[in-house]
Structure formats: structure tokens, C-alpha cells
Scaffold this active site. Sequence first.
Site, PDB file in Angstrom:
ATOM      1  N   GLU A 112       0.876  -1.188   0.000  1.00  0.00           N
ATOM      2  CA  GLU A 112       0.000   0.000   0.000  1.00  0.00           C
ATOM      3  C   GLU A 112       0.903   1.226   0.000  1.00  0.00           C
ATOM      4  OE1 GLU A 112       1.185   0.995   4.089  1.00  0.00           O
ATOM      5  OE2 GLU A 112       0.023   2.223   2.697  1.00  0.00           O
TER       6      GLU A 112
ATOM      7  N   CYS B  50       4.171   4.750  10.220  1.00  0.00           N
ATOM      8  CA  CYS B  50       4.931   4.163   9.107  1.00  0.00           C
ATOM      9  C   CYS B  50       6.405   4.549   9.077  1.00  0.00           C
ATOM     10  CB  CYS B  50       4.259   4.516   7.788  1.00  0.00           C
ATOM     11  SG  CYS B  50       2.632   3.785   7.665  1.00  0.00           S
TER      12      CYS B  50
HETATM   13  C1  UDX Z   1       3.512   7.738   4.720  1.00  0.00           C
HETATM   14  C2  UDX Z   1       3.779   7.719   3.230  1.00  0.00           C
HETATM   15  O1  UDX Z   1       3.576   9.027   2.697  1.00  0.00           O
HETATM   16  C3  UDX Z   1       2.822   6.743   2.537  1.00  0.00           C
HETATM   17  O2  UDX Z   1       3.116   6.673   1.157  1.00  0.00           O
HETATM   18  C4  UDX Z   1       2.995   5.367   3.169  1.00  0.00           C
HETATM   19  O3  UDX Z   1       2.101   4.446   2.580  1.00  0.00           O
HETATM   20  C5  UDX Z   1       2.747   5.437   4.650  1.00  0.00           C
HETATM   21  O4  UDX Z   1       3.609   6.392   5.263  1.00  0.00           O
HETATM   22  P1  UDX Z   1       1.799   8.860   6.362  1.00  0.00           P
HETATM   23  O5  UDX Z   1       2.769   8.395   7.398  1.00  0.00           O
HETATM   24  O6  UDX Z   1       0.360   8.564   6.542  1.00  0.00           O
HETATM   25  O7  UDX Z   1       2.220   8.233   4.911  1.00  0.00           O
HETATM   26  O8  UDX Z   1       1.897  10.450   6.272  1.00  0.00           O
HETATM   27  P2  UDX Z   1       2.770  11.485   5.424  1.00  0.00           P
HETATM   28  O9  UDX Z   1       1.859  12.462   4.843  1.00  0.00           O
HETATM   29  O10 UDX Z   1       3.718  10.788   4.549  1.00  0.00           O
HETATM   30  O11 UDX Z   1       3.621  12.248   6.586  1.00  0.00           O
HETATM   31  C6  UDX Z   1       4.460  11.478   7.396  1.00  0.00           C
HETATM   32  C7  UDX Z   1       5.118  12.405   8.416  1.00  0.00           C
HETATM   33  O12 UDX Z   1       6.071  13.248   7.763  1.00  0.00           O
HETATM   34  C8  UDX Z   1       4.144  13.330   9.147  1.00  0.00           C
HETATM   35  O13 UDX Z   1       4.527  13.398  10.525  1.00  0.00           O
HETATM   36  C9  UDX Z   1       4.388  14.698   8.492  1.00  0.00           C
HETATM   37  O14 UDX Z   1       4.171  15.752   9.415  1.00  0.00           O
HETATM   38  C10 UDX Z   1       5.861  14.611   8.129  1.00  0.00           C
HETATM   39  N1  UDX Z   1       6.234  15.438   6.978  1.00  0.00           N
HETATM   40  C11 UDX Z   1       5.719  15.150   5.756  1.00  0.00           C
HETATM   41  C12 UDX Z   1       7.158  16.461   7.150  1.00  0.00           C
HETATM   42  O15 UDX Z   1       7.625  16.706   8.265  1.00  0.00           O
HETATM   43  N2  UDX Z   1       7.541  17.199   6.087  1.00  0.00           N
HETATM   44  C13 UDX Z   1       7.046  16.956   4.832  1.00  0.00           C
HETATM   45  O16 UDX Z   1       7.407  17.671   3.902  1.00  0.00           O
HETATM   46  C14 UDX Z   1       6.095  15.907   4.665  1.00  0.00           C
END
Ligand code: UDX
Length: 446
Positions: free
Chosen positions: A154, A267
Site C-alpha cells: 500500500e 509508518c
Molecule cells: C507515509 C507515506 O507518505 C505513505 O506513502 C505510506 O504508505 C505510509 O507512510 P503517512 O505516514 O500517513 O504516509 O503520512 P505522510 O503524509 O507521509 O507524513 C508522514 C510524516 O512526515 C508526518 O509526521 C508529516 O508531518 C511529516 N512530513 C511530511 C514532514 O515533516 N515534512 C514533509 O514535507 C512531509
Amino acid sequence: MRVAVIGVGHVGLVTAACLARWGHQVIGMDDDPDKIATLRSGGVPFHEPGLAELVNEGRSQGRLRFTDDVDDALADVAVAFVCVGTPSLPGGAPNLSFVERVGQAAANHATGDLVLVEKSTVPANTGVRLTQVIVREQARNGSSVSIDVASNPEFLREGQAVHDTLHPDRVVVGTDSERAAAALRDVYAPLLERHDCPYLRTDLVTAELIKHASNAFLATRISFINAIARICDQVGADVAVVAEGMGHDHRIGAHFLRAGLGYGGSCFPKDVDAFIHLSRSLGYDFRLLEEVRRVNDAMREHILEILRAELWHLEGKTVTLLGAAFKPGTDDLRNAPALWLAERLLAEGSHVRVYDPVALVHLKTCLPDVECVDDPLAACRDAHAAVVCTEWDQVTALRGQQLAAALAYPIVIDGRNVFDPETMRAAGVHYHAIGRPATKATLRRP
Ligand code: UDX
């Protein structure tokens, strides 16, 4: 097709509802009776935009039902998706025992030929071990049904999980079985009729590695821009503008270059740990990824350092955390920076107040000593500092004057760089961001 989804958490329930939307006959199974009861009564056990509607659409059309009985789930289905949890063990390895149990259940309860599909993120070689478990169980119970294993990772983001599943950037299928490949092609045919995206067929271990490498690379981007932000703080540069300047390069792209408190969630932290652990077990020391993890951990310590510098003693001070969920759009607190900060502040004798629009109900359970407040400004009232941990709309809408008036000390640490530094300071706020200067500063001598 008749499809089972084993484990109806954040990944499984979204997968089950989308499979039903594509016209399949889906049965979702979980060994948590409360979760099944909630689902059977029309509820959804966690916050995910659009999911409740999709689940209830599938249920009302008779395409989606739920059970806590594995026999019921595996009876005459052609494909079963493994969507169980793979939480981190101490030392960073993922706990794959729940995945193994599904393999054993399939070997003992499948009533016909079955394709068992790894949807949960698992380290490379998990499929090989799963196949071994199935062969051993079938040698023991004499079952002759054919069970082939495939990987179909996924790529959904919490908060956008329904969108990401219905509009994937790509579908990855890894298997050494042509029967499994054909079955998964049939599963995804309705999606590919509606949505044009690459459909990548490869072998099992390569598909498993695509998932781990993708998440590890996304985490690397975040830690990279956060390291740049720490340098920006020293030279007075603006990391948001650096990221913009980088992002115009089509080879870099603008996404995932937002500096701040760093990544949390169920994740990235787990997958980075698992990948480091897997690499070490294969004899490769993935120091790059260890540094990604170290940079991420250091961002949280950095916020504490700013609080200590501003407040002198944390003991007896009231600190407000604006946002608890690991990111907006979800109520998921797993590995949330706000949780880590709250625990450390409580340990140092601070009084911690937290605002969050959807996650407070979970916060009360895991951190009962925290004061939960369901209004962002009320949460700031007479506090000695406020820290932006999650960029909810309700937080970004706050104005400098409101914050300065509400807080006992007008100190705001913007852990997600959501406010404008100049506006904040003009409103009398002692404003700290991550890699963003107050005003354009010249290069400071080291
Ligand atoms: C992530 C992956 O994006 C997704 O493809 C995978 O299937 C599962 O893990 P998710 O953990 O749900 O998804 O959230 P995501 O939007 O990726 O953000 C993850 C973390 O990174 C969050 O804590 C967010 O605040 C942080 N983040 C994200 C940053 O600090 N900076 C960014 O530019 C993007």
C-alpha cells in the site's frame, strides 16, 4: 471476485472499502470484536476523511461485510489481503508474528485455491518466510489447496488514504506465481479502467523492497530539509525559500520538503527502523538511514532546547501544544512529536495543555496527566509558551495578536513553520520557527 481482507485497521479497512467500490465481494476480518461490532453498527473506528461513506456504501450494496471468524473470512475467497499490524519490536525489527498467523490460518482454513497478498509493509524476504510457513502447515494438515504468495504494497497516506487508494501513483505486484499475477490483475482491472497509472509486475522480494525504499526515501527527504533548516538558523536563511528554490528542479520536485518537527506516524519511524535492522541482518550497515533517524529525533530535542532557553526552568511552567495527531487529517497519535514533547515536559515538571480537533479522546487515554482543551485559544490562556505541533487549519488560522493576548508569556515555537515570522513579531510574539529568520539577516560570522 470474492476477496478477504485480514486486519481492518488504517490499511485494511480502506483497502476493503475500495475493493467493494470496484465491485468485488469483500469480507473484512479482525480478531478485535469491538472493532467488528463498531463496523457492523455502521461506525468506523478511526478518523479518515471519506471512509465512513465508502464503508457504508459497500455495506448497503451488500458488497462489504465484517467478521471476527477466520474460517468465515477464508471460505471460498480467491484472494486474501494481509493487512495486519507489523509494529516495531525493541531494537527496531518489525513484529511479523501477526503476518505468520495469517499464513498459518490460510494453510489450515482455506477451502480452495488462494492467493495470499502482503499489503502491510513488510521487510524483504517476508514472502519467502510466509511461503515456508504455509508449506509446513500443509505438510502437517495434509491440505492440498494451492496457496500462492504475492506482495502488493500500500502507498496510502493517513488523512488521504481513500484518495490515494482510488487514485494511486502506481500499483506494484510482486509474485513468482503466474496464477497470483493473473488474480491480482483481475482485482485491479476495475481500478485501471477508471484510473490510468503504471501497473508494475515484478518478483516478490523486489516488490517488498520498493515499499521499504519508497518510505525510507521520503523520510530521507524530510530529514534532509530539516538538516538544511538547522543550517538556515545559523546563517539567517529561510528554509522555505531554499525548499522552493530546490523544488523547481524537476529532478527534485516540491513535495516533501517542509521543514519542521519532523516525521511521526505509524509508518516512517517503524519502516526506517525495520529497514536499518534488515540491512544490518543482511550485512549492510545502512548508516545513511541511521542519520535520517538521528536528524529526525534531534528535531524534537531542538524544540525542548528552545523552550529551556526561553523559559529558564520548565518545572512549574504551563506549555501548550497546538495539535497532537502526527499530522493533520487524522486522529492517529502513533509516534506523534506532540506525544514525545508532552512526555518529556511532564517528566520535567511542566503543566502540559494540548489542543487537537479530533485526537484528544485518544490522548486522554495514553497521557492522562495532560490537560486536554478543545479550543486552541483557550488552550493558550495564561500559558508560558505555545508550540505548534500539527498544522491543523484551526491552528494556522490563529493570529499573532490573539496569541500574544492569550499567553502569559508571548512565546510561540512554530514547529511546522505555519506562521509568518514578520507578522508574528509585529504582533509582539517572541516567535521561533524551524530554519526561518525573523528578518533578513546577513551572514553571521561563525
Ligand atoms: C507515509 C507515506 O507518505 C505513505 O506513502 C505510506 O504508505 C505510509 O507512510 P503517512 O505516514 O500517513 O504516509 O503520512 P505522510 O503524509 O507521509 O507524513 C508522514 C510524516 O512526515 C508526518 O509526521 C508529516 O508531518 C511529516 N512530513 C511530511 C514532514 O515533516 N515534512 C514533509 O514535507 C512531509
